[in-house]
Design a protein around this motif. Structure first.
Motif, mmCIF file in Angstrom:
data_model
loop_
_atom_site.group_PDB
_atom_site.id
_atom_site.type_symbol
_atom_site.label_atom_id
_atom_site.label_comp_id
_atom_site.label_asym_id
_atom_site.label_seq_id
_atom_site.Cartn_x
_atom_site.Cartn_y
_atom_site.Cartn_z
ATOM 1 N N ILE A 13 1.245 -1.409 0.086
ATOM 2 C CA ILE A 13 0.118 -0.150 -0.217
ATOM 3 C C ILE A 13 0.569 1.178 0.110
ATOM 4 O O ILE A 13 1.016 1.361 0.676
ATOM 5 N N THR A 14 1.339 1.873 -1.329
ATOM 6 C CA THR A 14 1.556 3.350 -1.367
ATOM 7 C C THR A 14 1.185 4.415 -1.601
ATOM 8 O O THR A 14 1.789 5.475 -1.526
ATOM 9 N N ASN A 15 -0.333 4.692 -1.519
ATOM 10 C CA ASN A 15 -0.942 5.466 -1.342
ATOM 11 C C ASN A 15 -1.884 5.602 -1.040
ATOM 12 O O ASN A 15 -2.285 4.789 -0.394
ATOM 13 N N HIS A 16 -2.338 7.023 -0.646
ATOM 14 C CA HIS A 16 -3.857 7.098 0.914
ATOM 15 C C HIS A 16 -5.367 6.684 -0.135
ATOM 16 O O HIS A 16 -5.924 5.769 -0.268
ATOM 17 N N PHE A 17 -5.342 6.786 -1.609
ATOM 18 C CA PHE A 17 -6.705 6.249 -2.372
ATOM 19 C C PHE A 17 -6.161 4.709 -2.396
ATOM 20 O O PHE A 17 -7.203 3.604 -1.967
ATOM 21 N N ALA A 18 -5.192 3.768 -2.144
ATOM 22 C CA ALA A 18 -5.580 2.767 -2.312
ATOM 23 C C ALA A 18 -5.327 1.875 -0.854
ATOM 24 O O ALA A 18 -6.440 1.587 -0.957
ATOM 25 N N ALA A 19 -5.266 2.555 -0.118
ATOM 26 C CA ALA A 19 -5.499 2.445 1.336
ATOM 27 C C ALA A 19 -7.207 2.202 1.539
ATOM 28 O O ALA A 19 -7.457 1.461 2.038
ATOM 29 N N ILE A 20 -7.551 3.818 1.157
ATOM 30 C CA ILE A 20 -9.360 3.650 1.292
ATOM 31 C C ILE A 20 -10.085 2.846 0.460
ATOM 32 O O ILE A 20 -11.225 1.710 0.828
ATOM 33 N N SER A 157 -1.538 -0.595 -5.919
ATOM 34 C CA SER A 157 -1.378 0.691 -7.357
ATOM 35 C C SER A 157 -0.238 0.121 -8.134
ATOM 36 O O SER A 157 0.959 0.222 -8.106
ATOM 37 N N PRO A 158 -0.320 -0.930 -8.969
ATOM 38 C CA PRO A 158 0.434 -1.595 -9.562
ATOM 39 C C PRO A 158 1.049 -0.757 -11.209
ATOM 40 O O PRO A 158 1.411 -1.001 -11.455
ATOM 41 N N LEU A 159 0.222 0.556 -10.884
ATOM 42 C CA LEU A 159 1.212 1.789 -11.783
ATOM 43 C C LEU A 159 2.309 2.024 -10.684
ATOM 44 O O LEU A 159 3.112 3.240 -11.133
ATOM 45 N N ASP A 160 2.481 1.803 -9.656
ATOM 46 C CA ASP A 160 3.642 2.382 -9.179
ATOM 47 C C ASP A 160 5.181 1.800 -9.037
ATOM 48 O O ASP A 160 5.188 0.175 -8.720
ATOM 49 N N ARG A 172 11.215 -13.477 -8.843
ATOM 50 C CA ARG A 172 12.492 -14.208 -9.097
ATOM 51 C C ARG A 172 12.362 -15.529 -8.640
ATOM 52 O O ARG A 172 12.810 -16.346 -8.631
ATOM 53 N N GLN A 173 10.884 -15.272 -7.311
ATOM 54 C CA GLN A 173 11.069 -16.972 -6.424
ATOM 55 C C GLN A 173 10.137 -17.221 -6.512
ATOM 56 O O GLN A 173 9.532 -17.920 -5.263
ATOM 57 N N ASN A 174 9.716 -17.170 -7.388
ATOM 58 C CA ASN A 174 8.086 -17.724 -7.985
ATOM 59 C C ASN A 174 6.944 -17.702 -7.140
ATOM 60 O O ASN A 174 6.245 -18.298 -6.090
ATOM 61 N N VAL A 175 7.129 -16.354 -6.609
ATOM 62 C CA VAL A 175 6.023 -15.711 -5.447
ATOM 63 C C VAL A 175 4.527 -15.205 -6.709
ATOM 64 O O VAL A 175 5.118 -14.379 -6.979
ATOM 65 N N PRO A 176 4.023 -15.709 -6.310
ATOM 66 C CA PRO A 176 2.345 -15.154 -7.596
ATOM 67 C C PRO A 176 2.433 -13.664 -7.066
ATOM 68 O O PRO A 176 2.469 -13.672 -5.903
ATOM 69 N N ALA A 177 1.396 -13.076 -7.862
ATOM 70 C CA ALA A 177 1.592 -11.871 -7.852
ATOM 71 C C ALA A 177 -0.807 -11.497 -8.378
ATOM 72 O O ALA A 177 -0.478 -12.071 -9.401
ATOM 73 N N LEU A 178 -0.838 -10.439 -7.252
ATOM 74 C CA LEU A 178 -2.186 -10.409 -8.090
ATOM 75 C C LEU A 178 -2.550 -8.383 -7.823
ATOM 76 O O LEU A 178 -1.758 -8.328 -6.702
ATOM 77 N N ALA A 179 -2.746 -7.467 -8.833
ATOM 78 C CA ALA A 179 -2.880 -6.328 -9.375
ATOM 79 C C ALA A 179 -4.464 -5.939 -8.829
ATOM 80 O O ALA A 179 -4.627 -6.719 -9.223
ATOM 81 N N ILE A 180 -4.658 -4.671 -8.106
ATOM 82 C CA ILE A 180 -5.796 -4.747 -7.981
ATOM 83 C C ILE A 180 -5.658 -2.657 -8.432
ATOM 84 O O ILE A 180 -5.009 -1.877 -8.132
ATOM 85 N N ILE A 181 -5.877 -2.953 -10.079
ATOM 86 C CA ILE A 181 -6.534 -1.665 -10.640
ATOM 87 C C ILE A 181 -7.654 0.090 -9.748
ATOM 88 O O ILE A 181 -8.271 -0.920 -9.285
ATOM 89 N N ILE A 182 -7.088 0.400 -9.232
ATOM 90 C CA ILE A 182 -7.857 1.325 -7.920
ATOM 91 C C ILE A 182 -8.552 2.564 -8.139
ATOM 92 O O ILE A 182 -9.249 2.614 -7.513
ATOM 93 N N SER A 183 -8.642 3.259 -9.159
ATOM 94 C CA SER A 183 -9.138 3.823 -10.438
ATOM 95 C C SER A 183 -9.530 3.453 -11.675
ATOM 96 O O SER A 183 -8.609 3.642 -12.215
ATOM 97 N N TRP A 184 -10.719 4.365 -12.491
ATOM 98 C CA TRP A 184 -11.085 4.537 -13.945
ATOM 99 C C TRP A 184 -9.730 5.202 -14.396
ATOM 100 O O TRP A 184 -9.763 5.107 -15.833
ATOM 101 N N ASP A 185 -9.208 5.924 -13.808
ATOM 102 C CA ASP A 185 -8.035 6.532 -14.726
ATOM 103 C C ASP A 185 -7.131 6.096 -14.813
ATOM 104 O O ASP A 185 -5.751 6.473 -15.735
ATOM 105 N N ASN A 186 -6.456 5.378 -14.408
ATOM 106 C CA ASN A 186 -5.092 5.012 -13.488
ATOM 107 C C ASN A 186 -4.521 4.201 -15.160
ATOM 108 O O ASN A 186 -3.238 5.354 -14.906
#
Length: 452
Positions: A13-20, A157-160, A172-186
């Motif tokens: 979590i790197t921005n406030h909108f993502a936190a909300i 915030s996958p665009l961060d 690189r250590q095979n940890v799977p990842a999931l991204a959440i697009i948090i706003s309509w303009d991203n």
């Protein structure tokens, strides 16, 4: 019999909108009920974690590892990548933003685009640059992450670029990842996601199509899942009755019979002339009996700009300022109550256009610059030509006003209940499609599917 230990998830979590989007909507509570959740953030502190745990009755833990610093060469590569991306896809947002630049920069962009020639070279080059960025960024992340027992990583915030670096290092250590697009303009305004995720969660089919268009040339391809808008769940749950609206008005010292015009301000850098709109709305309220102007400040707006209005009988001000710390955990509850208590929402090209409409409120969009008419490149009009605004414009379900008189005329129609316009079901379905389950439930469903 002792229950098996919960699987561990790392949430960035790197921005406030993502936190909300993740915390205040209640998604984090559902996540923590099923998994052992670790938070890695650059602004959430241990004291915030204690508050969250107490508020939701869960047990989050904070990972105390700083984000790595981005090397200058990587930043330059990202700038070049962004230019390639915008030149290739020609998103309307960036066509408009380019008009805000100097003639010299516009000419350089034009000549550079011409030199790149056909679409084949930019796409090939974009793919090459992105691969290089992913490789280099995986080496900038802090090496202290304990990942041996991680079931997965969620990027809010996958665009961060900082989140991308963490995802790439763990990949690189095979940890799977999931991204959440948090706003309509991203997807149309912030460049490219420089990490490969297994799953990507988006609001609606419009955003899904955008993702498929922009990322079709990259491998591997993620599963793109439509979940709806998480905070709309709060609007449904907290939909008030007449008594609760009356109680909220009393808290603001507003008569129960008063009409309320909600003005949601914009970030000052986008619309520095918005105080002129406040003046116009104040004038309208003074002309009309029993009408209150409720100003909700944008998180980047300053109360000091509006202090002179605090003494006005027809004005109330709600602060939504987000400081360096975590927003108050009742942030969405207050926003919901504020929207539901108003009779009409006046806003400036922000997500409030969706939020107010989702609560069934008429929306008026400000399309004029106050007391002066600015050239298009500086005018508030340009904000409605950004890519994410265009599909909503096409539904023609709210009102864009281009003058003070138009604003007054339209407010008169809305408050007299003679204006037929409404955020119709077709438009709502496009941005927040109806599903068998709520948005949060959909998100949890896809998280479980991702980790299955």
């Amino acid at each position: 019999m002792e229950e098996p230990p919960k699987r561990k998830l790392l949430v960035l979590i790197t921005n406030h909108f993502a936190a909300i989007n993740l915390i205040h909507t209640g998604f984090i509570q559902k996540l923590a009920d099923k998994y052992s959740v670790q938070i890695l953030s650059d602004f959430i502190q241990e004291a915030d974690i204690v508050k969250i745990n107490r508020y939701f009755e869960i047990q989050l833990t904070l990972v105390n590892i700083p984000f790595g610093k981005e090397p200058p060469v990587l930043r330059l590569l990202r700038l070049f990548e962004k230019f390639l991306f915008f030149n290739l896809f020609k998103a309307n947002t960036h066509r408009v933003k380019l008009l805000e630049q100097s003639i010299f920069i516009r000419r350089v962009a034009q000549v550079s685009g011409w030199l790149l020639g056909t679409r084949v070279l930019p796409r090939w080059l974009l793919n090459l640059v992105r691969k290089g960025i992913i490789l280099l960024s995986s080496r900038t992340a802090q090496p202290g992450l304990a990942c041996s027992d991680l079931a997965g990583i969620i990027s809010s915030s996958p665009l961060d670029s900082r989140e991308n670096a963490i995802v790439n290092r763990l990949a690189r250590q095979n940890v799977p990842a999931l991204a959440i697009i948090i706003s309509w303009d991203n997807l149309t305004s912030k460049g490219i996601i420089n990490a490969d995720h297994n799953y990507v969660l988006v609001w609606n089919e419009i955003m899904k199509c955008e993702f498929e268009n922009f990322y079709s040339g990259f491998q591997p391809k993620p599963r793109i899942c439509v979940t709806g808008v998480p905070r709309f769940d709060v609007y449904v749950k907290r939909k008030p009755n007449a008594i609760s609206i009356l109680n909220f008005k009393r808290k603001l010292s507003i008569s129960g019979s008063a009409d309320i015009i909600l003005f949601a301000t914009s970030a000052p850098r986008h619309f520095p002339q918005q105080r002129h709109i406040v003046e116009d709305l104040l004038e309208y309220c003074k002309r009309r009996l029993n009408t209150i102007l409720l100003i909700r400040l944008h998180p980047a707006d300053q109360l000091t700009y509006y202090k002179e209005y605090l003494s006005e009988r027809t004005v109330r001000i709600c602060r939504s300022t987000i400081s360096a710390s975590l927003p108050e955990l009742n942030f969405l509850d207050l926003l919901t109550d504020t929207i539901y208590c108003c009779d009409v929402c006046v806003q400036v090209a922000s997500t409030m256009r969706l939020d107010a409409a989702a609560c069934g409120k008429p929306v008026v969009n400000i399309g004029y610059d106050g007391n002066e008419e600015l050239p298009y490149s500086q005018s508030v009009r340009r904000l409605y030509d950004y890519s994410h605004q265009l599909p909503l414009n096409a539904f023609n379900v709210d009102k864009l006003v281009f003058s003070k008189q138009e604003l007054f005329d339209h407010l008169g129609q809305v408050l007299r209940k003679v204006y037929p316009g409404k955020f119709n079901q077709t438009a709502r379905e496009a941005y927040a499609p109806a599903q068998a389950r709520s948005s949060i439930s959909s998100m949890m469903h896809y998280v479980e599917e991702w980790l299955a």
